[in-house]
Every structure is written in C-alpha cells, then in structure tokens.
Design a protein around this motif. Structure first.
Motif, PDB file in Angstrom:
ATOM      1  N   ARG A   1      14.327  10.947  -6.241  1.00  0.00           N
ATOM      2  CA  ARG A   1      13.662   9.688  -5.914  1.00  0.00           C
ATOM      3  C   ARG A   1      14.682   8.566  -5.904  1.00  0.00           C
ATOM      4  NH1 ARG A   1       7.892   9.879  -9.216  1.00  0.00           N
ATOM      5  NH2 ARG A   1       7.124  11.795  -8.217  1.00  0.00           N
TER       6      ARG A   1
ATOM      7  N   TRP B   1       4.871   7.315  -5.278  1.00  0.00           N
ATOM      8  CA  TRP B   1       5.473   8.072  -6.392  1.00  0.00           C
ATOM      9  C   TRP B   1       4.592   7.989  -7.649  1.00  0.00           C
ATOM     10  CZ3 TRP B   1      11.095   5.858  -5.591  1.00  0.00           C
ATOM     11  CH2 TRP B   1      11.676   6.526  -4.517  1.00  0.00           C
ATOM     12  N   ALA B   2       4.025   6.786  -7.902  1.00  0.00           N
ATOM     13  CA  ALA B   2       3.137   6.656  -9.060  1.00  0.00           C
ATOM     14  C   ALA B   2       1.906   7.540  -8.903  1.00  0.00           C
ATOM     15  CB  ALA B   2       2.732   5.190  -9.236  1.00  0.00           C
TER      16      ALA B   2
ATOM     17  N   ASP C   1       2.921  11.062  -9.616  1.00  0.00           N
ATOM     18  CA  ASP C   1       3.053  11.283 -11.062  1.00  0.00           C
ATOM     19  C   ASP C   1       1.683  11.386 -11.724  1.00  0.00           C
ATOM     20  OD1 ASP C   1       5.777  11.209 -10.819  1.00  0.00           O
ATOM     21  OD2 ASP C   1       5.953   9.074 -11.318  1.00  0.00           O
ATOM     22  N   ALA C   2       0.753  10.501 -11.296  1.00  0.00           N
ATOM     23  CA  ALA C   2      -0.585  10.548 -11.880  1.00  0.00           C
ATOM     24  C   ALA C   2      -1.282  11.865 -11.552  1.00  0.00           C
ATOM     25  CB  ALA C   2      -1.409   9.367 -11.369  1.00  0.00           C
TER      26      ALA C   2
ATOM     27  N   GLU D   1       0.207  14.670 -10.947  1.00  0.00           N
ATOM     28  CA  GLU D   1       0.864  15.721 -11.737  1.00  0.00           C
ATOM     29  C   GLU D   1       0.372  15.708 -13.189  1.00  0.00           C
ATOM     30  OE1 GLU D   1       5.426  17.106 -12.929  1.00  0.00           O
ATOM     31  OE2 GLU D   1       5.066  15.435 -11.531  1.00  0.00           O
ATOM     32  N   ARG D   2       0.260  14.502 -13.764  1.00  0.00           N
ATOM     33  CA  ARG D   2      -0.244  14.420 -15.138  1.00  0.00           C
ATOM     34  C   ARG D   2      -1.708  14.859 -15.217  1.00  0.00           C
ATOM     35  NH1 ARG D   2       2.455   9.391 -14.944  1.00  0.00           N
ATOM     36  NH2 ARG D   2       0.427   8.360 -14.680  1.00  0.00           N
TER      37      ARG D   2
END
Length: 540
Positions: free
Chosen positions: A273, A303-304, A307-308, A310-311
């Motif tokens: 990234r 990207w956020a 990530d969210a 993925e979490r």
C-alpha cells in the motif's frame, strides 16, 4: 498537449487566413485607381482630339470618319502626355483598329535616336515593376502566402465588384462622354496587377479613335502588403502567445492529470500500500488539487474498507467457531454418557448453541448488506416524533407489570411544524428498537426509560435514557465494536450476538448522522444511567 495546441491555434489560424483575403479592401483600392485612370484617359483623349486630328483627305467608308489622327502630331503629344506617369502606357488606336501610336515605342525610339528620354524611363524601356521586399522571413512568407490566396492574387483576370453607375444622359448639356467601357484588370505571370481602361477620342462630336491607357496598380499591392504584413505580424505574435499558453496549460493541467492516472495505476497494481499521489498536487488549491485529494481519500477509504472487511471476516470466524466447538464437544460426549439428566443437559447446550449460531448468521447477514441496501435506498423525510410515539405506545400496551416504563418527552421548538429527519424509515425503526431493547435489558424493575426529541443546530437529536448501571469507564466506544457484549448478569450467555450497536451505528453513519453513548450523572457525580444519542440531518 497536441489537442490543447490544436484547439487553441486552429481558430486563430482560420481567422488570420480569413482576414488575409481582403476582397472588399482590394476592390475599393482598385475602384479608386480605375476612376483616376479613367480621368487621366479622358484628359488625354480631349487633348488628342483637339490638337492631333486632321480632316481625312481620302474616302472614308466608315460613318463619321471625316477626321483622322495626324501621326506627326499624335506621337510626340502622346509621349509628352505620358511623361509624368512613370507606370502608365498609352496606345492610340484608329477607328479601324490600326495602332497609331504607342508611348512605350515612342520612348524607345527617342532613346535609340538620341532624342530626349522622358524621366519616367531612365534605365530601361519598360516601367519599373514594384515587388514586395525580401528583407526577412515575414516578407518571404508573405510572397509564399500570396501564391496560395484566391484568384485576385494569382495570374489571370481580376474582376472588380462595384455597383454599376447609371448611364449618362446624352441629351444633357455639355455631355461629351458616352457609356464608359468596363476596365480590364489582370495579373501578369509575375503577379503584377495591371489596369487597362479605354476612352474614345472625340472631335466635333465624331469618334476619331480610342486611347487605351494601361498602368500598374502598385499602390494597391503596396497597401495590401502593408495590411497583410500587419495581420501576419499580429498573427505570429498571437500564435506565439497561444503556444506558450498551451504549453502552460499542458504543464498545469494535462501533465498533472497524467501523473494522477499513473499514481492510480501504481496504487492499484503495485504490491503493498504505497500512497503515490504526488504531494505537490495534494497541496494545490485548484481543481487538480481537489481531484488529487479526492483520489487519495477514495484510496484510503477503500483500504479502510478492506481492513474492516478483513477484521469482520476474522471476527465472524472466531464467533462462529465458539458455538461450533461447543456443539462438537457436546456431540462427542453425548454417546459416552448414560445418565438421562446429563444427556438432556447436553442436548439443551446443543440447542442453545444452534440458536446462537442462527442469531449470529442472521445478524452477520444483516450487517453485511446494510451498506449495499442503504446505498440504493433514498432517504426521505420521516416524522420522528410520531415514530417515537408509536414505539412508546406499543411498549406500554404490551409491557408486563414489572417491566420498565417508556416515556416520551417532546422538546420540539415549533409544535405546528413537527420535527422530521432524512432517513430510511425501516432502518431507523431498527435502530430505535435496538436502543430501547438495550435500555430495557439494563433497567431495573419498573425503571423509567425516557425518549427525547429536539432540534439541535440544523439537526434532530433523539436520545434514549435509562436508569441502569451505566457504561463502564473506558467502554463508551468499545460497545460499538462488532461482537462486543456487555450484558446484565440476569441474562443467559449467548442470547445476543454483540452486533446490535455496531449495526445501529453503521446505519446512522450511512444516513450521514452520528450515534454515541454517554453516562448520566447527578450533582455528586454518581452514575444515574446510560444515554444513547442519535443526531440526524433535519428535513426541510
């Protein structure tokens, strides 16, 4: 760059070429020269008709041919008449078309016989021709451009577009001139402009012959050259400025856009990234800077979101694995136990875990489609006061004697205009039900739950307050995390998935609002309960 340069220079070039035609200007100059040459020819004809004519001694078969030119007088007189006009050539023609005298031939004859040569022909037998100077590239370009212009600048006949004059009245007193012949205007092979007019020579009302006067229209070409040179000079200056402006636009618009495209490609395809948006583009205060910041914001938001996601996937895997592990352990233990009571307890555990899985899957499915659903739905004005009144009435109608009491407090500033918010009604009801349900869970027996609604700086504030134990210190934000669960001791484990508040905040934020929690305190600082506050845009 090429398109910018073409779009900027093409209209300018078309305008310059259009201006170079100058047809009307050339016609006005030619008309002036023709009129002057006609007057000159008329003066010559009058002088010759009075001084160089004799009675015809022979027979004269042509009507009105009683007079003829006296060659001995006509030739020197014609030479003297044309002497002040360096670029004029006169020919005297008899009524039968015979050439009587030619000023050019007379001048050449005077030169070879040792006579006095007129000052108009000092160095050659021909009048000097005017040619555009060739001192610089502009003048060379003018000669080349002249060859590309239409017929008026090429070899051949040139037409003169002028309004026709009314024919003269022969009966008018003192009228000695008949209908004027049209001028003959042409360009020679070396592009010299030549004008020829003819004027009858009259004596005692009879036509003795015709004088033909030819002159180079040097002033016309000089004037056209001066105007066209000015146009070309201005065009070259404007073209240079246009090229510089096009180059500047390319540096400030086209190239930055290309750099943003390259940065977008790198952020998409390069592993890792890397924020490759140039910093100088981010600092610009024009549209390019807005675009650069928007691109960077979009990438960071993507990207956020990744990530969210993925979490969320990791949390879902963890939350589902717990009941599955419990079910598997109970199933493995069940065949080895012969006690009927313990078997029923294991079956009850399995049943509770299955229900827990069902709630988890339902809540996870709901949470995963909220964004897509709200992106398609269009927020509409919702009367929030009537909505809270309906929820309060439903709870009060169905509550048990020991359940919490729900109370609505309306703090609107204008009762005639009820408060409305921009929202999706079904999803807003879901949020309110979840908050009221949480308040009921934490409220003591017959505790008071207060619903408030009021305007707040262009927004509508809706709050749900209870008389429960409040929220632990440091957990005011953690309670909105996915799968976070902080339940009363009176509830059995697994009755809630821990997604309710997370889904509620997700819905409110998708509606461009805010959801937060706080504790209520008395004057001594003791916690009186929790309060959840919703802020949504107010509908007009």
């Amino acid at each position: 760059m090429r398109r910018i340069l073409l779009l900027n220079t093409l209209p300018l070039a078309m305008l310059a070429v259009t201006l170079l035609f100058l047809n009307d200007f050339q016609n006005s100059l030619l008309e002036t020269d023709v009129n002057a040459l006609r007057e000159q020819a008329h003066i010559y004809a009058a002088a010759l008709g009075q001084s160089a004519v004799m009675r015809n001694p022979g027979r004269h078969p042509l009507p009105g041919a009683e007079y003829m030119f006296d060659t001995a007088l006509a030739r020197p007189l014609l030479l003297r008449l044309t002497e002040p006009s360096p670029n004029a050539r006169a020919r005297l023609v008899g009524p039968d078309g015979t050439l009587v005298a030619d000023s050019l031939n007379e001048a050449s004859l005077a030169h070879h016989t040792g006579g006095k040569l007129p000052a108009s022909f000092p160095d050659s037998d021909l009048p000097r021709q005017w040619e555009p100077p060739h001192n610089n590239s502009l003048e060379v370009a003018y000669e080349w451009l002249l060859s590309l212009l239409p017929l008026s600048s090429r070899e051949g006949i040139v037409t003169l577009d002028t309004p026709d004059a009314p024919p003269p009245d022969p009966s008018a007193a003192g009228s000695t001139r008949g209908t004027e012949a049209a001028p003959y205007i042409r360009r020679t092979p070396d592009r010299q402009l030549v004008i020829t007019v003819a004027e009858p020579v009259m004596h005692d009302g009879q036509t003795v012959g015709v004088i033909q006067l030819t002159r180079q229209a040097q002033e016309v070409d000089r004037s056209l050259f001066a105007v066209r040179s000015s146009i070309l000079s201005l065009f070259l200056v404007a073209m240079a400025v246009t090229v510089l402006l096009s180059w500047y636009l390319s540096l400030t618009i086209a190239r930055p856009l290309l750099r943003l495209a390259v940065a977008s490609h790198d952020m998409r395809d390069v592993s890792g990234r890397a924020d490759t948006v140039p910093e100088n583009l981010l600092n610009r205060r024009d549209e390019i800077g807005v675009l650069a910041r928007a691109l960077r914001g979009s990438v960071l938001a993507l990207w956020a979101r990744m990530d969210a996601t993925e979490r969320f996937a990791a949390d879902v895997s963890h939350e589902i694995k717990n009941p599955l592990s419990s079910i598997r352990s109970a199933i493995e233990t069940l065949p080895r136990i012969e006690n009927r009571v313990r078997q029923e307890r294991l079956l009850s555990i399995i049943n509770n875990d299955v229900k827990r899985l069902d709630r988890l899957i339902s809540d996870i499915s709901d949470a995963s489609r909220i964004d897509a659903e709200l992106s398609r739905a269009r927020p509409e004005p919702v009367a929030v006061e009537s909505l809270l009144a309906i929820l309060t009435e439903m709870h009060q109608t169905t509550r048990k004697p020991d359940d919490a009491i729900l109370k609505l407090v309306d703090e609107s500033d204008d009762p005639a205009h009820p408060l409305r918010v921009l929202a999706v009604e079904d999803r807003l009801v879901q949020v309110l039900r979840n908050l009221i349900g949480n308040a009921i869970s934490f409220s003591p027996s017959k505790g008071l739950i207060v619903l408030r609604c009021r305007a707040n700086s262009g927004k509508v504030e809706v709050s749900v307050s209870d008389e429960g134990p409040g929220i632990p210190d440091g957990k005011l934000e953690d309670i909105f995390d996915r799968f976070y669960s902080e339940r009363p001791n009176s509830e059995n484990f697994g009755q809630h998935s821990g997604l309710g508040l997370a889904i509620s905040r997700q819905i409110i934020e998708a509606l461009h609002g805010n959801l937060y929690a706080e504790n209520r305190h008395d004057d001594q600082g003791r916690v009186l309960g929790a309060r959840f506050v919703i802020l949504l845009p107010r509908a007009p």
